[in-house]
Motif scaffolding. Structure first.
Motif, PDB file in Angstrom:
ATOM      1  N   TYR A 222       0.093  62.185  -7.050  1.00 27.36           N
ATOM      2  CA  TYR A 222      -1.278  62.120  -6.547  1.00 27.36           C
ATOM      3  C   TYR A 222      -2.079  63.391  -6.823  1.00 27.36           C
ATOM      4  CZ  TYR A 222      -1.192  57.450  -4.983  1.00 27.36           C
ATOM      5  OH  TYR A 222      -1.147  56.083  -4.997  1.00 27.36           O
ATOM      6  N   ILE A 223      -1.405  64.533  -6.861  1.00 27.92           N
ATOM      7  CA  ILE A 223      -2.099  65.774  -7.236  1.00 27.92           C
ATOM      8  C   ILE A 223      -2.622  65.631  -8.670  1.00 27.92           C
ATOM      9  CG2 ILE A 223      -1.784  68.249  -7.761  1.00 27.92           C
ATOM     10  CD1 ILE A 223       0.207  68.282  -5.333  1.00 27.92           C
ATOM     11  N   THR A 228      -7.045  64.553 -12.445  1.00 23.82           N
ATOM     12  CA  THR A 228      -7.589  63.792 -13.590  1.00 23.82           C
ATOM     13  C   THR A 228      -8.881  63.079 -13.203  1.00 23.82           C
ATOM     14  OG1 THR A 228      -5.336  63.441 -14.371  1.00 23.82           O
ATOM     15  CG2 THR A 228      -7.020  62.027 -15.328  1.00 23.82           C
ATOM     16  N   VAL A 229      -8.869  62.420 -12.031  1.00 29.56           N
ATOM     17  CA  VAL A 229     -10.026  61.629 -11.581  1.00 29.56           C
ATOM     18  C   VAL A 229     -11.272  62.505 -11.411  1.00 29.56           C
ATOM     19  CG1 VAL A 229     -10.949  60.343  -9.588  1.00 29.56           C
ATOM     20  CG2 VAL A 229      -8.741  59.711 -10.547  1.00 29.56           C
ATOM     21  N   PHE A 230     -11.095  63.676 -10.788  1.00 32.17           N
ATOM     22  CA  PHE A 230     -12.267  64.525 -10.519  1.00 32.17           C
ATOM     23  C   PHE A 230     -12.778  65.261 -11.754  1.00 32.17           C
ATOM     24  CE2 PHE A 230     -10.626  64.005  -6.107  1.00 32.17           C
ATOM     25  CZ  PHE A 230     -11.727  63.297  -5.634  1.00 32.17           C
ATOM     26  N   HIS A 231     -12.040  65.147 -12.846  1.00 33.33           N
ATOM     27  CA  HIS A 231     -12.517  65.700 -14.116  1.00 33.33           C
ATOM     28  C   HIS A 231     -13.230  64.656 -14.977  1.00 33.33           C
ATOM     29  CE1 HIS A 231      -9.870  69.247 -13.352  1.00 33.33           C
ATOM     30  NE2 HIS A 231     -10.923  69.844 -13.910  1.00 33.33           N
ATOM     31  N   ALA A 241     -11.245  54.494 -10.839  1.00 29.54           N
ATOM     32  CA  ALA A 241      -9.890  55.047 -10.894  1.00 29.54           C
ATOM     33  C   ALA A 241      -9.313  55.205  -9.484  1.00 29.54           C
ATOM     34  CB  ALA A 241      -9.898  56.385 -11.624  1.00 29.54           C
ATOM     35  N   LEU A 242     -10.140  55.704  -8.558  1.00 29.14           N
ATOM     36  CA  LEU A 242      -9.676  55.884  -7.172  1.00 29.14           C
ATOM     37  C   LEU A 242      -9.388  54.550  -6.507  1.00 29.14           C
ATOM     38  CD1 LEU A 242     -11.821  58.777  -5.648  1.00 29.14           C
ATOM     39  CD2 LEU A 242      -9.353  58.722  -5.928  1.00 29.14           C
ATOM     40  N   ASN A 243     -10.232  53.559  -6.819  1.00 28.99           N
ATOM     41  CA  ASN A 243     -10.058  52.228  -6.231  1.00 28.99           C
ATOM     42  C   ASN A 243      -8.736  51.589  -6.639  1.00 28.99           C
ATOM     43  OD1 ASN A 243     -11.396  50.658  -4.368  1.00 28.99           O
ATOM     44  ND2 ASN A 243     -12.033  49.187  -5.918  1.00 28.99           N
TER      45      ASN A 243
END
Length: 316
Positions: A222-223, A228-231, A241-243
């Protein structure tokens, strides 16, 4: 049953499960929400399995792991609730010693399997988000089958010595009455009139090995996922992606938060009344099977749409 002295039983063949000590008078009422949760767990997980099996578009790693979770939840709930309701509603507290050990082994084995499947799902999520182009090549059906086999074997093998250490080492018991609603490892070990240090140490070793290993790798996954998601440049891409992982995060958090609370109150909560311990340890085993299909059903668009389609087809 052979009585050695006025306080020690030698290898009892039958044990007695109290249910929830201190709440015996209201157990018949407590049985109602437990039965409702069991019923929802059985219907929800069966529905989930039916949808995943019948829809070819859902024959993907994430949904195959989800169906493994469904089978695990059905087995876990079924190894606890029928006997529990027998105690609460039909005053059937007696259980054969070997049946009690089998129930203990089933419960702890399927808890370990559940944890292993959540790790597999986290890794699947990690590869899907961090290496989307390589996901199909990495998570093949063969790998998914191998992961399922390894997770099951790991659980069965690591829990088996708990059963063997009780069966082969402990011959004398102070009492045959278990102050619990199901056969849990420490609840059985505490009955023994012998040195149970090895049993306690091995029980802790299993808990910390399985939870420690799985939690470490789930957290690391998850880290990496969040990094990756916040970039990602677009907000829609981030949300999409979060969903993908939100249902898994909900399931993972409720399983581990409940299990840690139950584990620490059981060992260190000497001031907490016994009925709180027993209620929580019963609820914590039943909440995941009950919540998992609801969380995945609501949060996973493909499953939600299939449920709606099934309802419309069966409608007037």
């Amino acid at each position: 049953l052979m009585l050695i002295s006025n306080i020690t039983f030698f290898m009892p063949s039958v044990l007695t499960l109290v249910g929830i000590p201190g709440l015996e008078s209201v157990q018949c009422w407590i049985g109602i929400p437990f039965f409702a949760m069991y019923l929802i767990a059985m219907i929800g997980n069966s529905l989930l399995l039916t949808i995943i099996k019948s829809e070819r578009s859902l024959h993907e790693p994430m949904y195959i792991f989800l169906s493994m979770l469904g089978i695990t939840d059905i087995t876990l709930a079924t190894s606890i609730v029928p006997k529990m309701l027998g105690i609460f509603w039909f005053h059937m507290p007696h259980i054969y010693f070997d049946s009690c050990l089998l129930q203990m082994w089933l419960i702890h084995t399927f808890q370990c399997i559940e944890s292993g499947i959540l790790l597999a799902m986290a890794l699947d999520c990690y590869v899907a988000i961090c290496y989307p182009l390589r996901h199909a090549a990495i998570f093949t059906h063969q790998l998914v089958t191998q992961i399922g086999t390894v997770v099951t074997l790991r659980a069965a093998i690591i829990v088996a010595p708990c059963l063997i250490l009780i069966k082969c080492r402990l011959k004398f018991y102070h009492t045959t009455v278990i102050s619990h609603s199901y056969c849990e490892h420490m609840a059985i070990v505490k009955l023994a009139a012998e040195n149970v240090q090895i049993n306690k140490i091995y029980g802790l070793f299993v808990a910390f090995t399985v939870a420690g290993f799985d939690l470490t790798f789930i957290t690391l996954s998850y880290i990496q996922i969040f990094t990756t998601v916040f970039h990602l440049p677009q907000k829609e891409g981030r949300l999409k992606a979060l969903n993908t992982c939100i249902a898994h995060i909900c399931v993972f958090l409720q399983l581990y938060l409940l299990s840690f609370f139950s584990f620490f109150t059981h060992r260190f909560g000497s001031r907490i009344p016994p009925y709180i311990h027993i209620l929580f340890s019963s609820i914590y085993l039943l909440v995941p099977p009950f919540l998992n299909p609801l969380v995945y059903g609501i949060k996973t668009k493909q499953i939600c749409s299939h449920v709606v389609k099934m309802c419309n087809n069966n409608g007037p």
